[in-house]
Design a protein around this motif. Structure first.
Motif, short mmCIF file in Angstrom:
data_model
loop_
_atom_site.label_atom_id
_atom_site.label_comp_id
_atom_site.label_asym_id
_atom_site.label_seq_id
_atom_site.Cartn_x
_atom_site.Cartn_y
_atom_site.Cartn_z
N MET A 7 34.02 23.07 16.86
CA MET A 7 33.41 22.57 15.62
C MET A 7 34.07 21.31 15.07
O MET A 7 33.76 20.89 13.95
N ALA A 8 34.97 20.69 15.84
CA ALA A 8 35.64 19.50 15.33
C ALA A 8 34.64 18.42 14.95
O ALA A 8 34.80 17.71 13.95
N HIS A 9 33.57 18.26 15.76
CA HIS A 9 32.58 17.22 15.46
C HIS A 9 31.86 17.50 14.15
O HIS A 9 31.57 16.57 13.38
N ARG A 10 31.59 18.78 13.87
CA ARG A 10 30.93 19.13 12.61
C ARG A 10 31.88 18.94 11.42
O ARG A 10 31.45 18.48 10.35
N ILE A 11 33.13 19.30 11.60
CA ILE A 11 34.10 19.12 10.51
C ILE A 11 34.23 17.65 10.16
O ILE A 11 34.29 17.28 8.97
N GLY A 55 35.16 13.77 7.41
CA GLY A 55 35.73 12.56 7.98
C GLY A 55 36.74 12.90 9.05
O GLY A 55 37.00 14.07 9.36
N PRO A 56 37.38 11.88 9.66
CA PRO A 56 38.34 12.13 10.74
C PRO A 56 39.50 13.02 10.29
O PRO A 56 40.01 12.89 9.18
N VAL A 57 39.87 13.95 11.18
CA VAL A 57 40.99 14.86 10.92
C VAL A 57 41.95 14.75 12.10
O VAL A 57 41.54 14.90 13.25
N GLU A 58 43.19 14.49 11.80
CA GLU A 58 44.16 14.27 12.88
C GLU A 58 45.36 15.20 12.80
O GLU A 58 46.32 15.02 13.55
N ASP A 59 45.32 16.17 11.93
CA ASP A 59 46.45 17.08 11.72
C ASP A 59 45.98 18.52 11.88
O ASP A 59 44.96 18.91 11.30
N LEU A 60 46.69 19.31 12.67
CA LEU A 60 46.28 20.68 12.96
C LEU A 60 46.19 21.53 11.70
O LEU A 60 45.22 22.28 11.51
N GLY A 61 47.18 21.43 10.83
CA GLY A 61 47.16 22.24 9.61
C GLY A 61 45.97 21.92 8.74
O GLY A 61 45.30 22.84 8.23
N HIS A 62 45.65 20.61 8.57
CA HIS A 62 44.47 20.24 7.79
C HIS A 62 43.21 20.76 8.46
O HIS A 62 42.31 21.27 7.80
N TYR A 63 43.16 20.61 9.76
CA TYR A 63 41.97 21.03 10.50
C TYR A 63 41.71 22.52 10.31
O TYR A 63 40.57 22.95 10.02
N VAL A 64 42.75 23.34 10.45
CA VAL A 64 42.59 24.79 10.30
C VAL A 64 42.07 25.12 8.91
O VAL A 64 41.12 25.91 8.74
N ARG A 65 42.66 24.51 7.86
CA ARG A 65 42.22 24.82 6.50
C ARG A 65 40.78 24.40 6.25
O ARG A 65 40.01 25.09 5.59
N LEU A 66 40.40 23.24 6.79
CA LEU A 66 39.04 22.76 6.57
C LEU A 66 38.02 23.63 7.30
O LEU A 66 36.95 23.93 6.76
N THR A 67 38.33 24.07 8.52
CA THR A 67 37.39 24.95 9.22
C THR A 67 37.27 26.28 8.49
O THR A 67 36.17 26.84 8.35
N GLN A 68 38.40 26.80 8.02
CA GLN A 68 38.35 28.08 7.32
C GLN A 68 37.65 27.96 5.97
O GLN A 68 36.95 28.89 5.54
N ALA A 69 37.80 26.81 5.31
CA ALA A 69 37.08 26.59 4.06
C ALA A 69 35.58 26.54 4.31
O ALA A 69 34.78 27.09 3.53
N ALA A 70 35.17 25.89 5.40
CA ALA A 70 33.74 25.79 5.72
C ALA A 70 33.17 27.16 6.03
O ALA A 70 32.09 27.54 5.53
N ARG A 116 26.82 24.14 11.00
CA ARG A 116 26.00 22.97 11.28
C ARG A 116 25.97 22.01 10.09
O ARG A 116 24.95 21.39 9.81
N GLY A 117 27.09 21.90 9.39
CA GLY A 117 27.16 20.93 8.31
C GLY A 117 26.71 21.48 6.98
O GLY A 117 26.49 22.68 6.80
N VAL A 118 26.54 20.56 6.00
CA VAL A 118 26.36 20.96 4.61
C VAL A 118 24.91 21.21 4.22
O VAL A 118 24.64 21.55 3.07
N GLN A 119 23.98 21.06 5.15
CA GLN A 119 22.59 21.41 4.87
C GLN A 119 22.13 22.55 5.76
O GLN A 119 21.79 23.63 5.28
N ASP A 120 22.16 22.33 7.07
CA ASP A 120 21.60 23.31 8.01
C ASP A 120 22.39 24.61 8.06
O ASP A 120 21.87 25.64 8.51
#
Length: 840
Positions: free
Chosen positions: A569-573, A578-593, A510-514
């Motif tokens: 979780m795309a909306h939360r990412i 910010g906007p993510v349009e690449d699958l590889g970036h998206y996967v890494r960002l979700t896993q980092a979160a 749920r983002g960087v606070q909640d």
């Protein structure tokens, strides 16, 4: 050595007393009782005529109908695309297994046809005669067939009924009728794939008039741990006047033997070899074997250990249950994972090895306990044997679970009748395993007001009584969470923190606070389930989402919805990065979160070790390839970044930054703390870097532990910074390290990290793995090292950052070892680098 029915030892009569009837059978589906009309239960051949002859397929026993259909090419693999939707019809059929056999056993006084369990119910026919019924996934049955002609061939037919109509995840627990595990009826981590099959062993058992059916080595250990009595409890039938012989095998190979009546067999141990959890000692295993002359011996491995739940100061002061697990009087801080089935089709080839691999991953992540959730079946014998051998503890819930609409334990006569029949075999399958240290009635059971159930609930009370009757040597909890509050929520954490005893949640990003603050304010005594979702590896997604494009990863994509509709979780990412349009970036960002949230949760729980006794991540694994899921290892056994952050947080020595969240206004207060299993001292260094590697802040000071952290104010600029902490021992050895991206609060606070200027990685082989260098001028965040599909990875780290000019030596081992494979190394802002991996 695994638990099993074994051949007679050398000193017994050499006549064979057991004949395995597993292996190759035939299988056909039947709409309702068409099988009876066509006389499949009584006749092998069908004449040519107006009715089409049955097209039988090969089947494997033990096994699963879905697996047989898959091998026959009659269904698509439900793991791929939307194929599971086309396999839901399987559970709307009755299924007929058949085989012929001849008796290969020497003449004996009695002969029994034995079934170890069926999923879920069936009728048994032998040469057209109905012998009786089977029911219960772990419930054995025996039929006396001493009358069988030894010179003839016999037709054995097992007709599986349609499985019971239980609810999926959103239903009413109060209407549950059976103890059939409900994971396959649709759960958030899998498709609807209701399992059916003759999934346990079938055999003929011969004896001379009596037989030992089960052995329970009940260990009574003295309080000073210096003496033990092993009472050999037997389940047997036949001529009870026949003497029973029991042998005890010591861990060092010594044997003892006693012979007597079934009610008086016991062994005394002076100075027994104690079984300990991993990291606290060794796991010596004894084995007891018992038989009546002329029958098949039964053996069970066991360990000598004492287990209890004890109070810490906080649980005592709050008037709560005790939640601190103590083994051999040694209190533990319990850390580990929740477990779900390893596959929705348990008959698949390789499932046992998958399970053992997951146990190895959990142990390597410094887990000391696995909770097998009541949504699935019991931990398998392969899992329990592996845990016995490596010292990984098991919390086993009975297969009863929440349902969303209501979570009230069922009380119908039908359920209670099934409970009386099916619960004792479940307990008997567990009780001799030393790794099993805690039992529960089920998962997330509550009253009508959603308050966790207590022992006063009549169904729970009856389950507890049955467990005491058939075991009684382990602590019991009515459910998890055990309350009085169900959830970890901010209002309860802030207003009534002392009501947080054993809680669940949260689970969603749920983002960087909640996503962070509930853990920061948590005061629970036990946190038995919490999680955060992420996407699976890109290679896993591309392998299984085959019925259309993989992108976009949101509810516009039917495949993504089908493979994990609760965890989008795309909306939360995009709120964070910010906007993510690449699958590889998206996967890494979700896993980092996901990795960041779980490390944060584990650190805050462990920092309260005097108050909190237990922290278990939901979940280690998944039984089906999800697009998004809360697992930290995806279906292809590929660890996500979160696996490594869990391993970091659970290590014998770990660093906790003590941040309330990764964002703040103007500045952020850290309170770095050493979390360690034993006391020590050393030097702590805290540094803050810009994206170009400039040092913005650094401090170094001596520390000793255990001790609370000291607050440090961190300046926040318009660009996120990389916060690092390192702990060195008195001799200069690096004991622990951690890193965290922090930023000024605002819209998409970490967007600059997702759009960093490109940098370059250099990758070279080393004697133990690879050497990775950042040879560019910008930091390389969330570096991933990946092996190809089908190759297991065991890395010293993954998902880390490298500053400009920095290098890191990574230990690497792959399964299978020694074979060639290409390792791919990439960060958010780098091109992929491929390294041909092989023996150096």
């Amino acid at each position: 050595m695994p638990d099993e029915v074994v051949s007679p030892p050398d000193h017994l009569p050499c006549a064979l007393t057991a004949q395995d009837l597993g292996g190759r059978w035939q299988l056909a589906g039947s709409v309702s009782e068409a099988w009876r009309f066509h006389r499949w239960h009584a006749e092998l051949a069908q004449p040519v005529g107006a009715f089409a002859r049955t097209a039988w397929i090969d089947a494997c026993v033990p096994g699963s109908v879905h697996d047989d259909l898959l091998r026959a090419g009659l269904i698509r693999d439900p793991n791929f695309g939307l194929a599971s939707l086309d396999a839901e019809w399987v559970s709307a059929r009755q299924w007929v297994y058949r085989r012929t056999f001849r008796i290969e056993l020497a003449p004996a006084a009695r002969l029994h046809l034995c079934f170890e369990g069926v999923d879920y119910s069936a009728e048994v026919y032998l040469n057209g005669e109905c012998l009786g019924t089977l029911a219960g996934t772990h419930t054995p049955a025996r039929f006396n067939v001493s009358w069988l002609d030894r010179a003839s061939e016999h037709l054995l037919v097992v007709v599986l009924q349609e499985p019971p109509a239980e609810a999926g995840q959103l239903g009413r627990t109060s209407r549950t009728k059976t103890l059939k595990p409900r994971a396959g009826y649709w759960w958030d981590f899998g498709a609807r794939l209701v399992h059916v099959g003759l999934w346990r062993g079938v055999s003929l058992q011969a004896d001379a008039g009596a037989a030992v059916l089960d052995v329970n080595p009940r260990v009574v250990l003295s309080d000073d741990l210096q003496r033990a009595r092993v009472e050999v409890d037997l389940e047997h039938d036949g001529d009870l006047a026949l003497p029973v012989t029991a042998e005890l095998f010591h861990p060092d190979g010594r044997r003892e033997r006693v012979t007597g009546s079934a009610s008086s067999l016991a062994f005394s141990l002076e100075g027994p070899d104690l079984w300990w959890p991993a990291a606290l000692g060794a796991q010596p295993l004894y084995m007891v074997r018992a038989w009546v002359t002329g029958s098949t011996p039964v053996k069970r491995r066991f360990g000598v250990r004492q287990v209890a739940l004890v109070h810490n100061q906080a649980s005592h002061q709050r008037g709560a249950r005790p939640y601190t697990l103590a083994i051999n009087h040694q209190p533990l801080y319990v850390r580990g994972f929740n477990m779900v089935p390893s596959d929705l089709i348990p008959g698949r080839a390789g499932v046992a090895e998958r399970e053992r691999t997951l146990v190895r991953y959990a142990l390597a992540a410094h887990a000391n306990l696995l909770r097998y959730n009541g949504v699935g079946p019991l931990a398998s014998q392969a899992v329990l044997d592996a845990c016995d051998e490596c010292g990984l503890l098991v919390w086993q819930e009975m297969p009863l679970t929440s349902s969303g609409t209501d979570n009230v334990p069922p009380r119908s006569p039908a359920f209670l009748e099934n409970l009386e029949r099916d619960l004792p075999p479940l307990v008997r399958a567990l009780r001799h395993h030393p790794s099993v240290v805690l039992l529960s009635a089920g998962n997330e059971l509550t009253d009508a007001q959603r308050r966790p159930v207590t022992d006063a609930d009549p169904t729970v009370a009856r389950m507890a009584a049955l467990i005491r009757l058939h075991d009684g040597t382990r602590p019991f909890l009515p459910s998890s969470p055990s309350g009085p509050e169900y959830d970890l929520s901010m209002p309860i954490a802030q207003e009534r923190p002392h009501d947080l005893h054993d809680v669940h949640g949260p689970w969603h990003y749920r983002g960087v606070q909640d996503s962070y603050l509930p853990y920061t304010h948590n005061r629970a005594l036990a946190h038995s389930e919490f999680g955060c979702q992420a996407a699976s590896r890109e290679s896993t997604l591309r392998r299984y989402l085959t019925d259309g494009p993989v992108w976009p990863m949101d509810d516009r994509n039917p495949q993504v919805v089908h493979h994990g509709e609760w965890w989008l979780m795309a909306h939360r990412i995009e709120e964070v990065f910010g906007p993510v349009e690449d699958l590889g970036h998206y996967v890494r960002l979700t896993q980092a979160a996901q990795a960041d949230v779980l490390r944060h949760a584990l650190g805050w729980n462990r920092a309260r070790r005097g108050e909190c006794s237990l922290a278990l991540v939901w979940q280690l694994n998944e039984p089906w390839p999800n697009a998004h899921n809360t697992s930290v290892i995806d279906y292809d056994l590929k660890p996500k970044f979160a696996y490594y952050r869990c391993r970091e947080a659970n290590a014998p020595v770990a660093l906790h930054l003590g941040l309330p969240a990764p964002v703040g206004d103007g500045s952020l207060c850290a309170c770095p703390q050493v979390l360690a299993d034993t006391a020590g001292s050393g030097r702590l260094t805290l540094s803050l870097y810009s994206v170009t590697g400039m040092t913005l802040l650094t401090l170094s000071r001596p520390v000793s532990w255990p001790a609370p952290g000291q607050p440090v104010s961190l300046p926040l600029s318009d660009t996120p910074g990389l916060l690092r902490a390192q702990l060195h021992g008195e001799d200069g050895t690096l004991l622990a390290r951690t890193e965290q991206w922090i930023a000024r609060a605002g819209a998409a606070p970490f967007a600059p990290i997702a759009r960093l200027t490109q940098t370059t990685l250099s990758v070279e082989p080393s004697l133990t793995g690879v050497l990775i260098r950042n040879v560019g001028t910008y930091v390389a965040p969330w570096i991933s090292v990946e092996a190809p599909a089908g190759v297991g990875e065991h890395l010293s780290d993954n998902g880390f950052a490298l500053l400009p000019g920095e290098e890191l030596g990574l230990r690497v081992s792959l399964d299978p070892p020694g074979g060639p494979a290409n390792l791919t190394v990439q960060a958010i802002n780098t091109a992929p680098v491929t390294l041909a991996w092989g023996p150096v």
